[in-house]
Write an enzyme that holds these catalytic residues in place. Structure first.
Site, PDB file in Angstrom:
ATOM      1  N   LYS A  15       0.957  -1.301  -0.064  1.00 34.49           N
ATOM      2  CA  LYS A  15       0.159  -0.059  -0.011  1.00 34.49           C
ATOM      3  C   LYS A  15       0.690   1.166  -0.091  1.00 34.49           C
ATOM      4  O   LYS A  15       0.719   2.139  -0.829  1.00 34.49           O
ATOM      5  CB  LYS A  15      -0.896   0.138   1.380  1.00 34.49           C
ATOM      6  CG  LYS A  15      -1.673   1.293   1.497  1.00 34.49           C
ATOM      7  CD  LYS A  15      -2.282   1.359   2.767  1.00 34.49           C
ATOM      8  CE  LYS A  15      -1.296   1.620   3.924  1.00 34.49           C
ATOM      9  NZ  LYS A  15      -1.325   3.149   4.274  1.00 34.49           N
ATOM     10  N   ASN A  16       2.212   1.301   0.659  1.00 33.24           N
ATOM     11  CA  ASN A  16       2.843   2.631   0.943  1.00 33.24           C
ATOM     12  C   ASN A  16       3.495   2.745  -0.028  1.00 33.24           C
ATOM     13  O   ASN A  16       4.205   3.809  -0.300  1.00 33.24           O
ATOM     14  CB  ASN A  16       3.598   2.431   2.162  1.00 33.24           C
ATOM     15  CG  ASN A  16       2.686   2.573   3.505  1.00 33.24           C
ATOM     16  OD1 ASN A  16       1.687   2.986   3.385  1.00 33.24           O
ATOM     17  ND2 ASN A  16       3.199   2.545   4.629  1.00 33.24           N
ATOM     18  N   ARG A  60      -3.024  10.521   4.660  1.00 36.03           N
ATOM     19  CA  ARG A  60      -1.727  11.078   4.587  1.00 36.03           C
ATOM     20  C   ARG A  60      -1.069  10.949   3.391  1.00 36.03           C
ATOM     21  O   ARG A  60      -0.176  11.762   2.944  1.00 36.03           O
ATOM     22  CB  ARG A  60      -1.124  10.095   5.675  1.00 36.03           C
ATOM     23  CG  ARG A  60       0.541  10.567   6.012  1.00 36.03           C
ATOM     24  CD  ARG A  60       0.562  11.758   6.683  1.00 36.03           C
ATOM     25  NE  ARG A  60       1.905  12.341   6.806  1.00 36.03           N
ATOM     26  CZ  ARG A  60       2.302  13.416   7.438  1.00 36.03           C
ATOM     27  NH1 ARG A  60       1.339  14.213   7.906  1.00 36.03           N
ATOM     28  NH2 ARG A  60       3.506  13.590   7.615  1.00 36.03           N
ATOM     29  N   CYS A 102      -3.895   8.196   9.514  1.00 29.20           N
ATOM     30  CA  CYS A 102      -4.175   7.360  10.698  1.00 29.20           C
ATOM     31  C   CYS A 102      -4.226   8.035  12.002  1.00 29.20           C
ATOM     32  O   CYS A 102      -3.233   9.064  12.037  1.00 29.20           O
ATOM     33  CB  CYS A 102      -3.478   6.022  10.798  1.00 29.20           C
ATOM     34  SG  CYS A 102      -4.370   4.694  10.109  1.00 29.20           S
ATOM     35  N   ARG A 141       0.875  14.714  12.807  1.00 28.90           N
ATOM     36  CA  ARG A 141       1.654  14.113  11.887  1.00 28.90           C
ATOM     37  C   ARG A 141       2.056  15.258  11.240  1.00 28.90           C
ATOM     38  O   ARG A 141       1.569  15.713  10.292  1.00 28.90           O
ATOM     39  CB  ARG A 141       1.105  13.037  11.111  1.00 28.90           C
ATOM     40  CG  ARG A 141       0.914  11.932  11.960  1.00 28.90           C
ATOM     41  CD  ARG A 141       0.134  10.718  11.195  1.00 28.90           C
ATOM     42  NE  ARG A 141       1.022  10.036  10.266  1.00 28.90           N
ATOM     43  CZ  ARG A 141       0.747   8.999   9.604  1.00 28.90           C
ATOM     44  NH1 ARG A 141      -0.597   8.440   9.520  1.00 28.90           N
ATOM     45  NH2 ARG A 141       1.521   8.554   8.891  1.00 28.90           N
ATOM     46  N   PRO A 142       3.127  16.006  11.545  1.00 25.97           N
ATOM     47  CA  PRO A 142       3.718  17.362  11.061  1.00 25.97           C
ATOM     48  C   PRO A 142       3.778  17.057   9.514  1.00 25.97           C
ATOM     49  O   PRO A 142       4.432  15.868   9.198  1.00 25.97           O
ATOM     50  CB  PRO A 142       4.616  17.653  11.954  1.00 25.97           C
ATOM     51  CG  PRO A 142       5.245  16.728  12.747  1.00 25.97           C
ATOM     52  CD  PRO A 142       4.141  15.770  12.723  1.00 25.97           C
ATOM     53  N   ILE A 143       4.031  18.369   8.736  1.00 28.17           N
ATOM     54  CA  ILE A 143       4.691  18.179   7.357  1.00 28.17           C
ATOM     55  C   ILE A 143       5.656  19.176   7.365  1.00 28.17           C
ATOM     56  O   ILE A 143       6.005  19.631   6.252  1.00 28.17           O
ATOM     57  CB  ILE A 143       3.419  18.514   6.374  1.00 28.17           C
ATOM     58  CG1 ILE A 143       2.720  19.881   6.675  1.00 28.17           C
ATOM     59  CG2 ILE A 143       2.576  17.206   6.339  1.00 28.17           C
ATOM     60  CD1 ILE A 143       1.984  20.060   5.317  1.00 28.17           C
ATOM     61  N   ASP A 144       6.241  19.736   8.433  1.00 23.03           N
ATOM     62  CA  ASP A 144       7.207  20.636   8.376  1.00 23.03           C
ATOM     63  C   ASP A 144       8.454  20.061   7.528  1.00 23.03           C
ATOM     64  O   ASP A 144       8.997  20.994   6.754  1.00 23.03           O
ATOM     65  CB  ASP A 144       7.739  21.125   9.738  1.00 23.03           C
ATOM     66  CG  ASP A 144       7.975  19.839  10.763  1.00 23.03           C
ATOM     67  OD1 ASP A 144       7.559  18.685  10.496  1.00 23.03           O
ATOM     68  OD2 ASP A 144       9.248  20.024  11.423  1.00 23.03           O
ATOM     69  N   ASP A 202       4.867   0.303  11.989  1.00 20.02           N
ATOM     70  CA  ASP A 202       3.893  -0.146  11.329  1.00 20.02           C
ATOM     71  C   ASP A 202       3.502  -1.774  11.682  1.00 20.02           C
ATOM     72  O   ASP A 202       2.393  -2.252  11.274  1.00 20.02           O
ATOM     73  CB  ASP A 202       3.684  -0.107   9.806  1.00 20.02           C
ATOM     74  CG  ASP A 202       3.396   1.229   9.374  1.00 20.02           C
ATOM     75  OD1 ASP A 202       3.080   2.180  10.027  1.00 20.02           O
ATOM     76  OD2 ASP A 202       3.338   1.474   8.090  1.00 20.02           O
ATOM     77  N   ARG A 206      -8.515  -0.107   5.057  1.00 14.25           N
ATOM     78  CA  ARG A 206      -7.524   1.136   4.346  1.00 14.25           C
ATOM     79  C   ARG A 206      -6.281   0.396   3.715  1.00 14.25           C
ATOM     80  O   ARG A 206      -5.641   0.918   2.894  1.00 14.25           O
ATOM     81  CB  ARG A 206      -7.279   2.071   5.277  1.00 14.25           C
ATOM     82  CG  ARG A 206      -8.252   3.224   5.788  1.00 14.25           C
ATOM     83  CD  ARG A 206      -7.807   4.025   6.679  1.00 14.25           C
ATOM     84  NE  ARG A 206      -6.958   5.132   5.831  1.00 14.25           N
ATOM     85  CZ  ARG A 206      -6.927   6.314   6.228  1.00 14.25           C
ATOM     86  NH1 ARG A 206      -7.545   6.810   7.506  1.00 14.25           N
ATOM     87  NH2 ARG A 206      -6.244   7.325   5.569  1.00 14.25           N
TER      88      ARG A 206
END
Ligand code: UD1
Length: 416
Positions: free
Chosen positions: A22-23, A93, A117, A122-125, A306, A397
């Site tokens: 999936k990822n 995500r 999830c 869950r930052p995106i910096d 995971d 998912r």
């Protein structure tokens, strides 16, 4: 609302085929935005995150067709950036990959914060800092992220402060169409990162990895290609933990044993017999009560975050128990209370859970996120009596037909 019903304590025997990762599938689907013409992606898992990613692209104007159950043809020649389904973006995500591909192709992107999830902030910096290093301007306002570039993105050097799968992939995507050489340092080494690299190289880039440094020689004219994505290592690990709690002997097919190399000795140490006849399958036999173990989640090739909840469930069934030290997502412990409802003896400190040998019995429990849900299914398979796992949507998912695969191995499990 669908639930999973499990009657525990059935031994597992037979053979299970692992689906595509999936990822990998998600970023590769979004990466198709970078290429002209049709991409044909094979081994795509049937999971709802894939369905939603394809829906986002087709609503933007992509032509999406299934060649067969697991092969999708995507042509994004006619997409525009006006019709982005922000509702779906906010749930996933992986929709953060829209930032990299739309920035590369259109020079601008505006999306809501990518969801995902539910295990904490869950930052995106790191993504935004990376884009800035190649000439983009990033503004965060009212729940939206707006990234623009006046001129073309420039090649150069990107140094990531933190090892992040998503940021690494986004930097590759953003630099794939730039002429020249972009060096990305401190990158994640998960197989799904390399899967994206191999797909883009098929489409005309020249991307190389030297340990944690990735060098991108982009090209402004990428073309579609046929590509088969890697099998899902987390799904394979999940089935190993299933047989660990139920006992039995199963064959796990369509895997890359090299992706599991650092984890298989752990299961052998705990008392399972693992035999690999070739590079694509393993036989796993678990006949005795396993001994416990202590693990710490780390970026690949370390112990994967995971696989944390599924492993905690397995530890409940061991002699001695053990612990999981979560160094990547400290909020990933919502499953602990659910295991306690089943009689699990667990104690959580800040970012670590200690698991004592437990006698688990069936209960009604709630999946709180994708991997937590999988972990509860693992626990239910070994428990005495009947369990019902709620919130099945989380599991769908990321796991293709988990219920069908387990029941073909002899588990008493069904969706109700
Ligand atoms: C991806 C996977 C997820 C997996 C995770 C770690 C997808 C869709 N999801 O998530 O299943 O659990 O890798 O293997 O592929 N971080 C920051 N700033 C950022 C980005 C990340 O501080 O901008 C931190 C995170 O909070 C976390 C760590 O970096 O502590 C690693 O996160 P990351 O590898 O980015 O995870 P995702 O790509 O979101």
């Amino acid at each position: 609302m669908e639930k999973i019903f499990v009657q525990g304590r059935e031994k597992l025997y037979g053979s299970v085929e692992i689906s595509g990762m999936k990822n990998s599938a998600l970023p590769i689907i979004f990466a198709s935005v970078l290429v002209k013409g049709e991409s044909i992606i094979e081994n795509v898992p049937i999971v709802s995150d894939v369905h939603n990613s394809l829906k986002i692209l087709s609503e933007m104007g992509a032509d999406v067709k299934y060649e067969d159950l697991h092969t999708v043809r995507i042509c994004t020649d006619n997409i525009g950036i006006e019709k982005i389904n922000m509702g779906l973006v906010s749930k996933m995500r992986a929709s953060s990959y829209l930032m990299g591909v739309l920035l590369a192709r259109f020079g601008k992107v505006r999306i809501v914060y990518p969801g995902g999830c539910n295990f904490g902030h869950r930052p995106i910096d790191e993504h935004l800092k990376g884009f800035s290093q190649i000439g983009a301007e990033c503004i965060e306002k009212n729940g939206f992220v707006e990234i623009t570039t006046n001129k073309k993105l420039k090649s150069g050097e990107i140094i990531l402060d933190k090892i992040s799968v998503g940021a690494t992939i986004n930097m590759i995507l953003a630099s794939a169409l730039t002429d020249g050489k972009t060096v990305i340092r401190n990158t994640a080494r998960e197989p799904h990162v390399d899967d994206v690299i191999y797909y883009l190289n098929r489409c005309g880039t020249n991307i190389k990895r030297h340990n944690d440094v990735i060098i991108v020689y982009g090209s402004s004219s990428l073309y579609g290609a046929r590509y088969r994505i890697f099998p899902d290592m987390i799904e394979a690990l999940t089935y190993i933990s299933c047989v660990g709690v139920t006992k039995g002997a199963i064959e796990i097919k369509n895997i890359r044993t090299s992706h599991l190399r650092s984890l298989l000795p752990l299961f052998e140490y705990m008392g399972m017999d693992i035999y690999s006849a070739n590079k694509k399958a393993i036989n796993v036999r678990s006949m005795i009560k396993l001994c416990g173990s202590h693990v710490r989640t780390m970026p690949y090739p370390g112990f994967p975050t995971d696989f944390h909840p599924q492993f905690s469930s397995l530890l409940c069934y061991t002699n001695g128990g053990g612990s999981v030290d979560e160094t990547i997502f400290p909020g990933r412990f919502a499953y602990v209370n659910e295991l306690k409802k089943m009689g699990g003896k667990l104690e959580k400190t800040d970012s670590k859970v200690f698991i004592m040998p437990s006698y688990l019995y069936g209960a009604e429990i709630d999946a709180t996120d994708l991997r937590a849900g999988a972990g509860l299914v693992v626990a239910s398979l070994g428990a005495e009596g009947e369990s019902t796992v709620n919130n099945v949507g989380y599991i769908l998912r990321g796991y293709e037909d988990m219920v069908g695969k387990l029941s073909s191995l002899g588990a008493i499990i069904k969706i109700i």
